[in-house]
Design a protein around this motif. Structure first.
Motif, PDB file in Angstrom:
ATOM      1  N   ASP A 193      26.857  -3.963  -1.399  1.00  0.00           N
ATOM      2  CA  ASP A 193      25.544  -3.878  -2.039  1.00  0.00           C
ATOM      3  C   ASP A 193      25.145  -5.208  -2.672  1.00  0.00           C
ATOM      4  O   ASP A 193      23.989  -5.618  -2.585  1.00  0.00           O
ATOM      5  CB  ASP A 193      25.528  -2.777  -3.099  1.00  0.00           C
ATOM      6  N   LEU A 194      26.098  -5.880  -3.309  1.00  0.00           N
ATOM      7  CA  LEU A 194      25.802  -7.181  -3.919  1.00  0.00           C
ATOM      8  C   LEU A 194      25.405  -8.208  -2.869  1.00  0.00           C
ATOM      9  O   LEU A 194      24.447  -8.966  -3.062  1.00  0.00           O
ATOM     10  CB  LEU A 194      27.008  -7.680  -4.721  1.00  0.00           C
ATOM     11  N   PHE A 195      26.131  -8.234  -1.757  1.00  0.00           N
ATOM     12  CA  PHE A 195      25.785  -9.183  -0.698  1.00  0.00           C
ATOM     13  C   PHE A 195      24.433  -8.853  -0.068  1.00  0.00           C
ATOM     14  O   PHE A 195      23.666  -9.753   0.271  1.00  0.00           O
ATOM     15  CB  PHE A 195      26.890  -9.262   0.361  1.00  0.00           C
ATOM     16  N   ALA A 240      17.071 -16.805  -6.565  1.00  0.00           N
ATOM     17  CA  ALA A 240      17.816 -16.298  -5.407  1.00  0.00           C
ATOM     18  C   ALA A 240      19.077 -17.120  -5.171  1.00  0.00           C
ATOM     19  O   ALA A 240      20.156 -16.558  -4.926  1.00  0.00           O
ATOM     20  CB  ALA A 240      16.930 -16.313  -4.158  1.00  0.00           C
ATOM     21  N   LEU A 241      18.948 -18.435  -5.258  1.00  0.00           N
ATOM     22  CA  LEU A 241      20.118 -19.293  -5.059  1.00  0.00           C
ATOM     23  C   LEU A 241      21.144 -19.090  -6.177  1.00  0.00           C
ATOM     24  O   LEU A 241      22.355 -19.058  -5.916  1.00  0.00           O
ATOM     25  CB  LEU A 241      19.698 -20.755  -4.964  1.00  0.00           C
ATOM     26  N   GLU A 242      20.683 -18.939  -7.401  1.00  0.00           N
ATOM     27  CA  GLU A 242      21.602 -18.726  -8.522  1.00  0.00           C
ATOM     28  C   GLU A 242      22.335 -17.391  -8.376  1.00  0.00           C
ATOM     29  O   GLU A 242      23.534 -17.312  -8.616  1.00  0.00           O
ATOM     30  CB  GLU A 242      20.848 -18.782  -9.852  1.00  0.00           C
ATOM     31  N   PHE A 243      21.624 -16.354  -7.968  1.00  0.00           N
ATOM     32  CA  PHE A 243      22.259 -15.057  -7.748  1.00  0.00           C
ATOM     33  C   PHE A 243      23.324 -15.178  -6.664  1.00  0.00           C
ATOM     34  O   PHE A 243      24.444 -14.688  -6.813  1.00  0.00           O
ATOM     35  CB  PHE A 243      21.205 -14.013  -7.359  1.00  0.00           C
ATOM     36  N   ASN A 244      22.980 -15.847  -5.585  1.00  0.00           N
ATOM     37  CA  ASN A 244      23.921 -16.037  -4.485  1.00  0.00           C
ATOM     38  C   ASN A 244      25.143 -16.835  -4.945  1.00  0.00           C
ATOM     39  O   ASN A 244      26.281 -16.498  -4.610  1.00  0.00           O
ATOM     40  CB  ASN A 244      23.228 -16.731  -3.313  1.00  0.00           C
ATOM     41  N   LYS A 245      24.888 -17.871  -5.735  1.00  0.00           N
ATOM     42  CA  LYS A 245      25.981 -18.704  -6.225  1.00  0.00           C
ATOM     43  C   LYS A 245      26.941 -17.888  -7.096  1.00  0.00           C
ATOM     44  O   LYS A 245      28.159 -18.020  -6.970  1.00  0.00           O
ATOM     45  CB  LYS A 245      25.432 -19.885  -7.019  1.00  0.00           C
ATOM     46  N   ARG A 246      26.395 -17.048  -7.957  1.00  0.00           N
ATOM     47  CA  ARG A 246      27.259 -16.229  -8.824  1.00  0.00           C
ATOM     48  C   ARG A 246      28.131 -15.274  -8.007  1.00  0.00           C
ATOM     49  O   ARG A 246      29.313 -15.102  -8.301  1.00  0.00           O
ATOM     50  CB  ARG A 246      26.412 -15.448  -9.821  1.00  0.00           C
ATOM     51  N   ILE A 247      27.552 -14.663  -6.993  1.00  0.00           N
ATOM     52  CA  ILE A 247      28.339 -13.742  -6.162  1.00  0.00           C
ATOM     53  C   ILE A 247      29.466 -14.491  -5.462  1.00  0.00           C
ATOM     54  O   ILE A 247      30.622 -14.061  -5.481  1.00  0.00           O
ATOM     55  CB  ILE A 247      27.434 -13.027  -5.131  1.00  0.00           C
ATOM     56  N   TRP A 248      29.144 -15.608  -4.839  1.00  0.00           N
ATOM     57  CA  TRP A 248      30.155 -16.373  -4.118  1.00  0.00           C
ATOM     58  C   TRP A 248      31.184 -16.988  -5.064  1.00  0.00           C
ATOM     59  O   TRP A 248      32.351 -17.147  -4.691  1.00  0.00           O
ATOM     60  CB  TRP A 248      29.507 -17.419  -3.222  1.00  0.00           C
ATOM     61  N   VAL A 255      32.445 -15.584  -7.593  1.00  0.00           N
ATOM     62  CA  VAL A 255      33.417 -14.525  -7.887  1.00  0.00           C
ATOM     63  C   VAL A 255      34.188 -14.152  -6.622  1.00  0.00           C
ATOM     64  O   VAL A 255      35.403 -13.973  -6.642  1.00  0.00           O
ATOM     65  CB  VAL A 255      32.711 -13.282  -8.483  1.00  0.00           C
ATOM     66  N   PHE A 256      33.476 -14.037  -5.522  1.00  0.00           N
ATOM     67  CA  PHE A 256      34.075 -13.598  -4.259  1.00  0.00           C
ATOM     68  C   PHE A 256      35.098 -14.589  -3.718  1.00  0.00           C
ATOM     69  O   PHE A 256      36.199 -14.203  -3.317  1.00  0.00           O
ATOM     70  CB  PHE A 256      32.954 -13.371  -3.234  1.00  0.00           C
ATOM     71  N   LEU A 257      34.754 -15.861  -3.714  1.00  0.00           N
ATOM     72  CA  LEU A 257      35.618 -16.874  -3.103  1.00  0.00           C
ATOM     73  C   LEU A 257      37.002 -16.950  -3.748  1.00  0.00           C
ATOM     74  O   LEU A 257      38.005 -16.898  -3.037  1.00  0.00           O
ATOM     75  CB  LEU A 257      34.917 -18.229  -3.094  1.00  0.00           C
ATOM     76  N   PRO A 258      37.116 -17.039  -5.070  1.00  0.00           N
ATOM     77  CA  PRO A 258      38.464 -17.069  -5.661  1.00  0.00           C
ATOM     78  C   PRO A 258      39.276 -15.803  -5.370  1.00  0.00           C
ATOM     79  O   PRO A 258      40.492 -15.865  -5.202  1.00  0.00           O
ATOM     80  CB  PRO A 258      38.205 -17.220  -7.161  1.00  0.00           C
ATOM     81  N   SER A 259      38.600 -14.658  -5.292  1.00  0.00           N
ATOM     82  CA  SER A 259      39.334 -13.425  -4.995  1.00  0.00           C
ATOM     83  C   SER A 259      39.857 -13.423  -3.559  1.00  0.00           C
ATOM     84  O   SER A 259      40.886 -12.811  -3.268  1.00  0.00           O
ATOM     85  CB  SER A 259      38.461 -12.191  -5.253  1.00  0.00           C
ATOM     86  N   ILE A 260      39.162 -14.098  -2.680  1.00  0.00           N
ATOM     87  CA  ILE A 260      39.602 -14.189  -1.282  1.00  0.00           C
ATOM     88  C   ILE A 260      40.875 -15.007  -1.175  1.00  0.00           C
ATOM     89  O   ILE A 260      41.810 -14.640  -0.476  1.00  0.00           O
ATOM     90  CB  ILE A 260      38.494 -14.807  -0.401  1.00  0.00           C
ATOM     91  N   VAL A 261      40.909 -16.146  -1.846  1.00  0.00           N
ATOM     92  CA  VAL A 261      42.054 -17.052  -1.706  1.00  0.00           C
ATOM     93  C   VAL A 261      43.211 -16.695  -2.637  1.00  0.00           C
ATOM     94  O   VAL A 261      44.270 -17.307  -2.549  1.00  0.00           O
ATOM     95  CB  VAL A 261      41.638 -18.531  -1.906  1.00  0.00           C
ATOM     96  N   ASP A 262      43.030 -15.702  -3.488  1.00  0.00           N
ATOM     97  CA  ASP A 262      44.097 -15.273  -4.392  1.00  0.00           C
ATOM     98  C   ASP A 262      45.317 -14.823  -3.584  1.00  0.00           C
ATOM     99  O   ASP A 262      45.186 -14.111  -2.588  1.00  0.00           O
ATOM    100  CB  ASP A 262      43.590 -14.129  -5.271  1.00  0.00           C
ATOM    101  N   GLY A 320      41.401 -17.563   5.343  1.00  0.00           N
ATOM    102  CA  GLY A 320      41.002 -18.943   5.623  1.00  0.00           C
ATOM    103  C   GLY A 320      39.589 -19.033   6.155  1.00  0.00           C
ATOM    104  O   GLY A 320      38.814 -19.911   5.756  1.00  0.00           O
ATOM    105  N   ASN A 321      39.244 -18.121   7.064  1.00  0.00           N
ATOM    106  CA  ASN A 321      37.890 -18.113   7.631  1.00  0.00           C
ATOM    107  C   ASN A 321      36.839 -17.821   6.555  1.00  0.00           C
ATOM    108  O   ASN A 321      35.784 -18.466   6.515  1.00  0.00           O
ATOM    109  CB  ASN A 321      37.779 -17.090   8.758  1.00  0.00           C
ATOM    110  N   LEU A 322      37.133 -16.847   5.698  1.00  0.00           N
ATOM    111  CA  LEU A 322      36.194 -16.510   4.637  1.00  0.00           C
ATOM    112  C   LEU A 322      36.078 -17.639   3.619  1.00  0.00           C
ATOM    113  O   LEU A 322      34.993 -17.917   3.108  1.00  0.00           O
ATOM    114  CB  LEU A 322      36.605 -15.198   3.952  1.00  0.00           C
TER     115      LEU A 322
END
Length: 123
Positions: free
Chosen positions: A25-27, A50-58, A60-67, A78-80
Motif C-alpha cells: 500500500d505504501l509503494f 511526492a519525491l519526499e514521500f518516496n524518499k522516506r519510504i525507500w 526505510v525499505f532499503l536498510p531493511s532489505i540489506v539487513d 542485491g537486486n533490490l
C-alpha cells in the motif's frame, strides 16, 4: 530518519494488516503521488511532496532489505538494493534537472514493488 524507521516498525508489529500488504500500500501510494506530480509537474510543491514521500519510504525499505537478518535470498536482496540506489539517484537527477518524464520510472518501480509484495505479476 531513525525515528521514522522505529515508527514504521512499531506500526508493523501492532497492525492487524499483513506486513506485506502494508508495504504494498505504501509503494502504491508513492506511485500515485509520483504520477500526480508527473501530471502536474509545474506544481513544484506537489513534485517536492511526492519525491519526499518516496524518499522516506525507500529510506526505510532499503536498510531493511540489506539487513543481515532479512531472510530473502542474497541475489534478490542485491537486486533490490541496486534498485534502491537507482531510485535515490533518479530523485537527485529530478532535483538537478527537472523533467516530468523522469518520474515515469519511479512510478513504474513503485508499482512493480507493490505488485511483487502482493504476489502479483508486474504490469
Amino acid at each position: 530518519m531513525h525515528n521514522a524507521a522505529q515508527a514504521y516498525a512499531s506500526t508493523a508489529k501492532t497492525a492487524k494488516v499483513d506486513q506485506r500488504e502494508l508495504e504494498a500500500d505504501l509503494f502504491m501510494r508513492a506511485a500515485a503521488k509520483l504520477q500526480a506530480a508527473r501530471e502536474r509537474f509545474a506544481d513544484e510543491q506537489l513534485v517536492d511532496e511526492a519525491l519526499e514521500f518516496n524518499k522516506r519510504i525507500w529510506a526505510v525499505f532499503l536498510p531493511s532489505i540489506v539487513d543481515a537478518s532479512n531472510p530473502l535470498p542474497a541475489e534478490l536482496k542485491g537486486n533490490l538494493a541496486s534498485l534502491g540506489i537507482f531510485v535515490f539517484r533518479r530523485m537527485d537527477e529530478i532535483y538537478a534537472k527537472p523533467a516530468a518524464e523522469r518520474l515515469d520510472i519511479l512510478v513504474s518501480i513503485n508499482a512493480d514493488i507493490a505488485a511483487g509484495l502482493r504476489g502479483q505479476a508486474a504490469a
